[in-house]
Design a protein around this motif. Structure first.
Motif, PDB file in Angstrom:
ATOM      1  N   ASP A 237      12.467  63.173 -52.442  1.00 31.54           N
ATOM      2  CA  ASP A 237      13.289  64.131 -52.038  1.00 31.54           C
ATOM      3  C   ASP A 237      14.982  64.371 -52.313  1.00 31.54           C
ATOM      4  O   ASP A 237      15.605  65.290 -51.919  1.00 31.54           O
ATOM      5  CB  ASP A 237      13.213  64.105 -50.579  1.00 31.54           C
ATOM      6  CG  ASP A 237      11.565  64.257 -50.090  1.00 31.54           C
ATOM      7  OD1 ASP A 237      10.933  65.143 -51.009  1.00 31.54           O
ATOM      8  OD2 ASP A 237      11.460  63.771 -49.257  1.00 31.54           O
ATOM      9  N   ILE A 238      15.251  63.185 -52.967  1.00 28.13           N
ATOM     10  CA  ILE A 238      16.779  63.184 -53.474  1.00 28.13           C
ATOM     11  C   ILE A 238      16.985  63.011 -54.722  1.00 28.13           C
ATOM     12  O   ILE A 238      16.412  62.204 -55.672  1.00 28.13           O
ATOM     13  CB  ILE A 238      17.153  61.958 -52.830  1.00 28.13           C
ATOM     14  CG1 ILE A 238      17.299  62.201 -51.160  1.00 28.13           C
ATOM     15  CG2 ILE A 238      18.705  61.831 -53.066  1.00 28.13           C
ATOM     16  CD1 ILE A 238      17.525  60.909 -50.486  1.00 28.13           C
ATOM     17  N   ASP A 239      17.769  64.058 -55.326  1.00 26.93           N
ATOM     18  CA  ASP A 239      18.422  64.050 -56.666  1.00 26.93           C
ATOM     19  C   ASP A 239      19.709  63.650 -56.616  1.00 26.93           C
ATOM     20  O   ASP A 239      20.532  64.306 -55.711  1.00 26.93           O
ATOM     21  CB  ASP A 239      18.094  65.457 -57.269  1.00 26.93           C
ATOM     22  CG  ASP A 239      16.744  65.817 -57.506  1.00 26.93           C
ATOM     23  OD1 ASP A 239      15.707  64.816 -57.595  1.00 26.93           O
ATOM     24  OD2 ASP A 239      16.442  67.040 -57.714  1.00 26.93           O
TER      25      ASP A 239
ATOM     26  N   LYS B 137      23.428  63.124 -59.135  1.00 26.36           N
ATOM     27  CA  LYS B 137      23.894  63.285 -60.576  1.00 26.36           C
ATOM     28  C   LYS B 137      25.478  62.751 -60.187  1.00 26.36           C
ATOM     29  O   LYS B 137      26.184  63.069 -59.565  1.00 26.36           O
ATOM     30  CB  LYS B 137      23.859  64.772 -60.556  1.00 26.36           C
ATOM     31  CG  LYS B 137      24.142  65.244 -61.882  1.00 26.36           C
ATOM     32  CD  LYS B 137      24.003  66.641 -62.259  1.00 26.36           C
ATOM     33  CE  LYS B 137      24.789  67.311 -63.529  1.00 26.36           C
ATOM     34  NZ  LYS B 137      24.419  68.766 -63.408  1.00 26.36           N
TER      35      LYS B 137
ATOM     36  N   ARG C 260      26.880  64.062 -57.092  1.00 21.98           N
ATOM     37  CA  ARG C 260      26.165  65.426 -56.451  1.00 21.98           C
ATOM     38  C   ARG C 260      25.013  64.779 -55.800  1.00 21.98           C
ATOM     39  O   ARG C 260      24.011  64.169 -56.430  1.00 21.98           O
ATOM     40  CB  ARG C 260      25.782  66.360 -57.378  1.00 21.98           C
ATOM     41  CG  ARG C 260      25.376  67.549 -56.551  1.00 21.98           C
ATOM     42  CD  ARG C 260      25.022  68.742 -57.654  1.00 21.98           C
ATOM     43  NE  ARG C 260      23.818  68.480 -58.386  1.00 21.98           N
ATOM     44  CZ  ARG C 260      23.162  69.379 -59.449  1.00 21.98           C
ATOM     45  NH1 ARG C 260      23.993  70.304 -59.795  1.00 21.98           N
ATOM     46  NH2 ARG C 260      22.299  68.909 -59.834  1.00 21.98           N
TER      47      ARG C 260
ATOM     48  N   GLU D  55      21.422  65.866 -53.757  1.00 22.14           N
ATOM     49  CA  GLU D  55      20.785  66.937 -53.319  1.00 22.14           C
ATOM     50  C   GLU D  55      19.462  66.449 -52.548  1.00 22.14           C
ATOM     51  O   GLU D  55      18.812  65.515 -53.084  1.00 22.14           O
ATOM     52  CB  GLU D  55      20.140  67.688 -54.506  1.00 22.14           C
ATOM     53  CG  GLU D  55      21.258  68.528 -55.229  1.00 22.14           C
ATOM     54  CD  GLU D  55      20.894  69.321 -56.669  1.00 22.14           C
ATOM     55  OE1 GLU D  55      20.219  68.722 -57.274  1.00 22.14           O
ATOM     56  OE2 GLU D  55      21.136  70.599 -56.606  1.00 22.14           O
TER      57      GLU D  55
ATOM     58  N   TYR E  23      16.153  67.732 -50.455  1.00 17.30           N
ATOM     59  CA  TYR E  23      15.259  68.682 -49.952  1.00 17.30           C
ATOM     60  C   TYR E  23      14.389  68.236 -48.999  1.00 17.30           C
ATOM     61  O   TYR E  23      13.425  67.075 -48.916  1.00 17.30           O
ATOM     62  CB  TYR E  23      14.297  69.119 -51.301  1.00 17.30           C
ATOM     63  CG  TYR E  23      15.183  69.136 -52.628  1.00 17.30           C
ATOM     64  CD1 TYR E  23      15.390  70.695 -52.937  1.00 17.30           C
ATOM     65  CD2 TYR E  23      15.577  68.492 -53.459  1.00 17.30           C
ATOM     66  CE1 TYR E  23      16.004  70.846 -53.859  1.00 17.30           C
ATOM     67  CE2 TYR E  23      16.665  68.733 -54.403  1.00 17.30           C
ATOM     68  CZ  TYR E  23      16.795  70.187 -54.979  1.00 17.30           C
ATOM     69  OH  TYR E  23      17.436  70.338 -55.510  1.00 17.30           O
TER      70      TYR E  23
ATOM     71  N   ARG F 187      26.631  72.396 -49.302  1.00 17.23           N
ATOM     72  CA  ARG F 187      25.848  73.471 -49.147  1.00 17.23           C
ATOM     73  C   ARG F 187      24.483  73.221 -48.568  1.00 17.23           C
ATOM     74  O   ARG F 187      23.664  72.395 -49.004  1.00 17.23           O
ATOM     75  CB  ARG F 187      25.663  74.279 -50.602  1.00 17.23           C
ATOM     76  CG  ARG F 187      24.845  75.318 -50.503  1.00 17.23           C
ATOM     77  CD  ARG F 187      24.500  75.901 -51.944  1.00 17.23           C
ATOM     78  NE  ARG F 187      24.025  75.114 -52.634  1.00 17.23           N
ATOM     79  CZ  ARG F 187      23.188  75.573 -53.744  1.00 17.23           C
ATOM     80  NH1 ARG F 187      23.519  76.905 -54.250  1.00 17.23           N
ATOM     81  NH2 ARG F 187      22.584  74.894 -54.554  1.00 17.23           N
TER      82      ARG F 187
ATOM     83  N   ARG G  34      14.982  73.804 -57.588  1.00 18.97           N
ATOM     84  CA  ARG G  34      15.321  72.415 -57.777  1.00 18.97           C
ATOM     85  C   ARG G  34      14.879  72.001 -59.376  1.00 18.97           C
ATOM     86  O   ARG G  34      15.674  71.401 -60.112  1.00 18.97           O
ATOM     87  CB  ARG G  34      14.325  71.561 -56.827  1.00 18.97           C
ATOM     88  CG  ARG G  34      14.617  69.998 -57.016  1.00 18.97           C
ATOM     89  CD  ARG G  34      13.667  69.053 -56.014  1.00 18.97           C
ATOM     90  NE  ARG G  34      13.975  67.905 -56.291  1.00 18.97           N
ATOM     91  CZ  ARG G  34      13.305  66.935 -55.540  1.00 18.97           C
ATOM     92  NH1 ARG G  34      12.303  67.273 -54.760  1.00 18.97           N
ATOM     93  NH2 ARG G  34      13.653  65.787 -55.674  1.00 18.97           N
TER      94      ARG G  34
ATOM     95  N   ASN H  45      16.501  70.886 -62.622  1.00 16.89           N
ATOM     96  CA  ASN H  45      16.260  69.374 -63.160  1.00 16.89           C
ATOM     97  C   ASN H  45      14.910  69.748 -63.645  1.00 16.89           C
ATOM     98  O   ASN H  45      13.892  69.222 -63.173  1.00 16.89           O
ATOM     99  CB  ASN H  45      16.111  68.424 -61.962  1.00 16.89           C
ATOM    100  CG  ASN H  45      17.699  68.593 -61.327  1.00 16.89           C
ATOM    101  OD1 ASN H  45      18.506  68.166 -61.782  1.00 16.89           O
ATOM    102  ND2 ASN H  45      17.523  69.101 -59.923  1.00 16.89           N
TER     103      ASN H  45
END
Lengths: 421, 266
Positions: A99-101, A103, A147, A149, A151, A210, B255, B259
């Motif tokens: 669940d985690i991206d 960058k 960054r 992200e 989800y 965000r 998403r 990506n």
């Protein structure tokens, strides 16, 4: 010792070489010339831009993540010939769990709903590029950031942390002039000067947050930003040996906002709003620091005929304490803006000849500020590799102290040729 | 010799009966089968696509991309994901469509150079797909229930028996006023389509240039669209096709727009 290090390095390179073979390399070469139209412009050069550029893009991915780099080499001949390079992007992207991206590195960041209008997008912009006809990608200045992200069922959470504040790139007076209200004149000598950045320390880093969620046909988002005004809109009182004076600086800023965007009536509709909390002037009583304000944006875009798309936007910007502002400005003899500034924009794009020719026009017009900025361009994809572009930028403003009025001597046209590989 | 003649007569009779039974089959039913065979093969699919656009002067344009497709239900909603590779100025750009036969498609584009996600107003399904002679609708399919269909005749294309089906839009439609589809009688794949305008002039011709069996599914691996009026032709060639890759709905979200799923897009 040195030999050992060398051998180790060699071994490291050698062991990486099979991977190196898989690096994809592409990019473009580009020549761009632009000239000013107004002879009274006090800029040092008659060329708003005169440069040759090569961009190299490298990409590599494996199981652990992916790397992307974008490096520009530029020969600038508009003033004294100079060679510059800039790492536009250089990041590593990977996933943690499902669940985690993440960058990490130098990157270009964008969010929000506006078309060339930014309320909650507090990432650095490059108006020096935007005003002279460089490609759209140069509107955004890169920033060093991480960054995250995340989800989850509530929505997608994005946190961008930039350890060092990255300001907007504004005309300096070298290729583009601007009006200095303190001096009461247009600056075109490159004397715009460097505005000192906030001190490099942890508490001066930028945080942008965000939360985004799809609600039916609409994408809704909430935003938060903690950092600084991206333009040096504040003034510091300083005691120079020559006497007291003021120097520009980047005042602290928090932004709270929200947006919604989705399909409606055969087009795309968007609404965005934000509260600019001027942290250095909480009581709106410091005339040297901008007052807090509220911004709202409405936009709609749709295809109005075959290969013809148009949009309109309306942005309103309201000062939260207009009476104080008005009093301050009158006292200093400065330009007094309206309590609510309205800005209307429209973009029209027409594709011709099976999308090989693109005609584009974008108009900013503010009835409150009585200023405007028009951009237009014609792009022709001569072959898959070669693209020819010509266009122009026209500014006007009744008062030189307004957003576009300050650039009103910078009208220019340009021609650009790009070879992609 | 007698045996040969007998065999010939039997085959002839058999083919007549077969054709007869197909004639009896509802034309709409055939178009539905054709639509499902052509646009909904397997549950999902991944393919490398090379598109060549040749204009009237013979000048070529090449577009290369990877395409992912997921069917929510046969004949129903679908999701498409496109990752562009060439030309260089659009490389790494991604494009996503949520196709919904009952409503307007939702389309998004992601421009990596400025990290920009943008929904695209998709009112006109008839607009050209990446400047080619194929429209968006040619790529994702026009639902059979939007036209009335009737069987015109049977015929052959390169030795394959086909049924020619005439389709008339229920509501006035920009894409065509009349369409003839040459449906293969065994695979139900459309082997040829002719699009006629309001003046009944032939505007475009679709051809299935090559049909191959991939993972046991007959697939049109090369297709072309000739624009008769503009004297242009676009050809799409698929390679590295794989079906039933276990694509999931979440791959077709913002998403993954930002990506690209590297498992499928190298």
């Amino acid at each position: 010792m040195r030999k050992i290090i060398l051998i180790l390095l060699f071994a490291a390179v050698a062991s990486f070489s099979p991977a190196m073979a898989a690096v994809d390399l592409d990019g473009f070469m580009q020549t761009l010339f632009g000239g000013r139209l107004d002879e009274s412009n006090p800029t040092a050069s008659e060329y708003t831009v005169a440069e040759s550029r090569m961009q190299l893009r490298a990409e590599h991915f494996g199981d652990g993540g992916e790397f992307f780099g974008r490096l520009d080499f530029v020969y600038d001949g508009s003033l004294e010939p100079t060679y510059n390079w800039e790492l536009r992007e250089g990041y590593f992207k990977f996933r943690v769990g499902d669940d985690i991206d993440i960058k990490v590195g130098r990157q270009i960041l964008t969010w929000g709903t506006g078309d060339l209008l930014f309320i909650n997008d507090m990432f650095a912009k490059d108006y020096r590029s935007f005003f002279v006809g460089r490609d759209d990608q140069y509107l955004k200045a890169p920033q060093d950031a991480i960054r995250f992200e995340y989800y989850n069922p509530i929505g997608s959470w994005t946190l961008v942390w930039s350890p060092r504040f990255e300001p907007n790139r504004l005309p300096t007076g070298e290729n583009l002039s601007f009006y200095n209200p303190m001096a009461g004149m247009f600056i075109g000598t490159g004397m715009g000067g460097e505005v000192p950045l906030p001190e490099s320390k942890f508490e001066n880093s930028e945080i942008a947050l965000r939360l985004s969620r799809q609600v039916g046909n609409f994408n809704s988002s909430a935003y938060f930003y903690k950092g600084f005004y991206k333009n040096p809109t504040g003034m510091h009182a300083v005691d120079f040996p020559t006497g007291p004076d003021t120097i520009p600086y980047y005042p602290e800023l928090n932004v709270f906002g929200a947006s919604i965007r989705g399909m409606l009536m055969g087009g795309i509709l968007w609404l965005e709003g934000g509260y600019y909390d001027s942290h250095d002037d909480p009581d709106n009583d410091n005339p040297l620091v901008p007052n807090s304000s509220i911004k709202g944006l409405f936009g709609f875009e749709r295809q109005i005929a075959e290969n013809l798309t148009a949009n309109i936007q309306w942005q309103a910007d309201m000062l939260t304490d207009y009476e104080t502002y008005e009093m301050q400005q009158t006292m200093f003899g400065g330009y007094v803006r309206d309590e609510v500034n309205h800005l209307l924009t429209s973009r029209v794009t027409k594709l011709l000849n099976s999308e090989l020719i693109q005609l584009s026009g974008f108009l900013f017009y503010s009835p409150s500020e009585e200023d405007m900025y028009a951009r237009f361009s014609v792009t022709y994809n001569y072959t898959d590799e070669i693209t020819l572009t010509t266009g122009g930028n026209i500014f006007d403003g009744k008062n030189p102290a307004t957003d576009f009025g300050q650039f009103r001597l910078n009208d220019n046209i340009y021609a650009k040729m790009t070879y992609g590989f | 010799m007698k045996k040969l003649i007998a065999a010939f007569i039997v085959m002839l009779l058999a083919s007549f009966t077969l054709a007869g039974s197909l004639f009896a089959e509802d034309a709409a039913e055939i178009m539905k089968k054709s639509h499902l065979a052509y646009y909904y093969s397997a549950d999902d699919g991944v393919a490398e696509v090379k598109m060549t656009i040749v204009d009237k002067k013979g000048k070529e344009r090449i577009r290369e991309f990877t395409m992912l497709r997921l069917d929510e239900s046969d004949g129903g909603a679908q999701k498409y994901y496109t990752y562009f590779r060439k030309p260089s100025d659009v490389s790494r750009l991604t494009f996503m469509v949520h196709k919904n036969p009952d409503a307007t498609d939702a389309r998004w584009i992601y421009v990596p150079a400025i990290d920009l996600v943008k929904p695209i107003s998709a009112d006109d399904k008839n607009s050209s797909f990446v400047g080619s002679d194929f429209s968006y609708e040619d790529v994702s399919g026009r639902h059979w229930s939007e036209d009335t269909h009737s069987v015109v005749k049977d015929s052959t294309i390169d030795g394959a028996s086909v049924l020619v089906i005439k389709s008339i839009p229920l509501e006035p439609y920009k894409g065509f006023a009349r369409k003839l589809t040459f449906v293969d009688q065994t695979s139900y794949l459309p082997l040829r389509e002719e699009y006629y305008d309001k003046k009944d002039k032939l505007r475009r011709i679709f051809r299935a240039e090559k049909v191959e069996e991939i993972d046991g599914i007959l697939t049109v691996t090369a297709r072309s669209m000739q624009n008769v009026k503009k004297n242009r032709k676009s050809t799409i060639v698929f390679s590295s096709i794989s079906y039933n890759q276990g694509l999931t709905s979440d791959l077709f979200s913002e998403r993954y727009l930002k990506n690209p799923p590297r498992k499928f897009i190298k």
